[in-house]
Design an enzyme around this catalytic site. Structure first.
Site, short mmCIF file in Angstrom:
data_model
loop_
_atom_site.label_atom_id
_atom_site.label_comp_id
_atom_site.label_asym_id
_atom_site.label_seq_id
_atom_site.Cartn_x
_atom_site.Cartn_y
_atom_site.Cartn_z
N HIS A 96 2.91 4.40 1.61
CA HIS A 96 3.85 3.59 2.41
C HIS A 96 3.48 3.67 3.89
CE1 HIS A 96 7.01 1.50 0.33
NE2 HIS A 96 7.83 1.56 1.37
N ASP A 129 7.29 -1.55 7.66
CA ASP A 129 7.79 -2.64 6.82
C ASP A 129 6.59 -3.36 6.24
OD1 ASP A 129 9.57 -4.36 5.60
OD2 ASP A 129 9.82 -5.64 7.36
N GLY A 130 6.80 -4.11 5.15
CA GLY A 130 5.73 -4.91 4.57
C GLY A 130 4.80 -4.15 3.65
N ASN A 131 5.17 -2.94 3.24
CA ASN A 131 4.29 -2.14 2.37
C ASN A 131 4.10 -2.78 1.00
OD1 ASN A 131 3.76 0.54 3.90
ND2 ASN A 131 5.96 0.21 4.16
N GLY A 132 5.19 -3.23 0.40
CA GLY A 132 5.11 -3.80 -0.94
C GLY A 132 4.21 -5.02 -0.99
N THR A 154 1.87 -5.94 1.19
CA THR A 154 0.48 -5.56 1.47
C THR A 154 -0.14 -4.88 0.24
OG1 THR A 154 1.07 -5.22 3.79
CG2 THR A 154 -1.03 -4.32 3.05
N GLY A 155 0.65 -4.03 -0.41
CA GLY A 155 0.14 -3.33 -1.59
C GLY A 155 -0.14 -4.26 -2.76
N ARG A 156 0.65 -5.31 -2.90
CA ARG A 156 0.38 -6.27 -3.98
C ARG A 156 -0.80 -7.18 -3.63
NH1 ARG A 156 5.76 -5.24 -4.32
NH2 ARG A 156 6.39 -6.82 -2.81
#
Length: 400
Positions: free
Chosen positions: A222, A226-229, A231-233
């Site tokens: 993480h 913000d924006g981790n999900g 970016t991770g996808r």
């Protein structure tokens, strides 16, 4: 467990606006994951079978991708990006987003919610387009994706920057004490991202297994405020493109994950509990379903295009080299279209593109959305209905 907990103290802050209990000092446990660069994965036979089936489904989706289907690649990328936003609670219906995209492309103002989702599409496209050209993924590449993702968001000041403070998931808004999950302390982020890049640049594991582990490790780190999900996808699609699994079509895995968000989040917990096989099975099953769903919709969109061609044939039957035929080919990439977009998409002159739009409107293929002389836009008949079905994860080919 794939990591260890470290106890930290949250300092008291009597100056913040919060209930008294949240101003006091408290302790919390942050999770520091194990490195993944040298991870060893041994899958049970049934899970290996799920992975193999998923990779075959993705390969089959891409095998049919000739040049004439490239506009569908943008449709699938768009769908993956929107679904990834939906996981994070960013919601906008397909029609509103398509019209917002047209407004943006013609220099008109769009709302903050639409702008943020459109930025996710741009970030996903940037990451995938660059993936095949990179000699190796570096932490700076994550920052670039994140910068594009959040540069139009209300908190754009954090775009493209790793976090310098502790973040957390769940609990309250004032401190991480009692949070559902606390990622590693900020001083661990750079080391863990370096390790993740070493893992992503390796080719020892099957591509889908690598994508599943890379995504789960990124979500555990993480690294951003913000924006981790999202970016991770995007990282999932980077891995699959780099490994040659998705040369043209991305499977909209986020469509499946967004449909059962609780199951997805539980899967990430399984990863941290060192239940790798369980997480990989869940991820691979989602990828297989996404590829099958996408294949059905590419067929259905192709059928819709055939219907449009027949309508045009019956209405005016223009010459074989007319721009109207070229416009039908590219419409799946542009469900709402303008003359400038038609010029760019078809490579035809402005008069030819305008004439093509006029012919398709007369044939009932395009519907005019406004009467303004400037920034006039048209919607492709029936296409957004199909996109709505795909974004919703409707499994039936006729579900639109």
């Amino acid at each position: 467990m794939r990591g260890r907990y470290v106890q930290r103290t949250w300092q008291a802050d009597p100056t913040i606006y919060a209930p008294p209990r949240h101003r006091r000092a408290c302790t919390y446990d942050a999770f520091v994951p194990e490195p993944v660069a040298d991870v060893e994965v041994v899958l049970p036979g049934d899970v290996a079978g799920v992975v193999s089936d998923a990779e075959k489904a993705i390969a089959e989706l891409n095998r049919a991708a000739g040049p004439e289907l490239m506009p569908l690649a943008r449709l699938l990328l768009r769908t993956e990006s929107i679904a990834s936003s939906k996981v994070e609670g960013l919601q906008l219906d397909a029609r509103s987003l398509a019209r917002a995209e047209t407004n943006r492309d013609t220099g008109r103002k769009v709302g903050p919610g639409a702008a943020e989702i459109l930025a996710n599409i741009d970030a996903m496209q940037l990451s995938i387009e660059r993936a095949a050209d990179l000699e190796g993924v570096r932490p700076a590449d994550f920052l670039d994706i994140h910068r594009v993702l959040l540069e139009r968001a209300p908190n754009s000041q954090v775009a493209g920057r790793s976090r310098a403070s502790q973040n957390w998931i769940g609990g309250n808004d004032y401190n991480p004490c009692g949070a559902a999950f606390v990622p590693p302390p900020p001083e661990e982020v750079d080391r863990l991202l370096d390790d993740l890049c070493v893992f992503v640049n390796d080719i020892a594991l099957p591509p889908l297994v690598q994508a599943a582990i890379a995504h789960a490790q990124f979500e555990t780190i993480h690294p951003f405020e913000d924006g981790n999900g999202r970016t991770g996808r995007a990282l999932v699609q980077v891995v699959l493109r780099r490994r040659g699994v998705t040369p043209a079509f991305v499977p909209p895995i986020s469509v499946v994950l967004a449909r059962d968000k609780d199951r997805y989040l539980k899967g990430l917990t399984l990863f941290r509990e060192d239940r790798l096989s369980d997480w990989i099975e869940l991820f691979a099953a989602a990828a297989a379903e996404a590829a099958t769903l996408a294949a059905r919709y590419t067929i259905r969109v192709g059928e819709l295009q055939d219907e449009w061609r027949e309508r045009l044939r019956q209405h005016s039957n223009p010459r074989a080299d007319a721009a109207a035929w070229s416009l039908i080919t590219v419409l799946p990439a542009h469900p709402v279209i303008t003359v400038p977009v038609a010029v760019a998409a078809t490579g035809r002159t402005k008069p030819a593109a305008a004439n093509a739009i006029e012919q398709l409107e007369a044939a009932g293929i395009l519907a005019r959305l406004n009467e303004s002389a400037r920034n006039r836009a048209w919607e492709a008949e029936g296409l957004l209905d199909l996109i709505v079905g795909l974004e919703a994860g409707v499994s039936s080919a006729s579900g639109a």
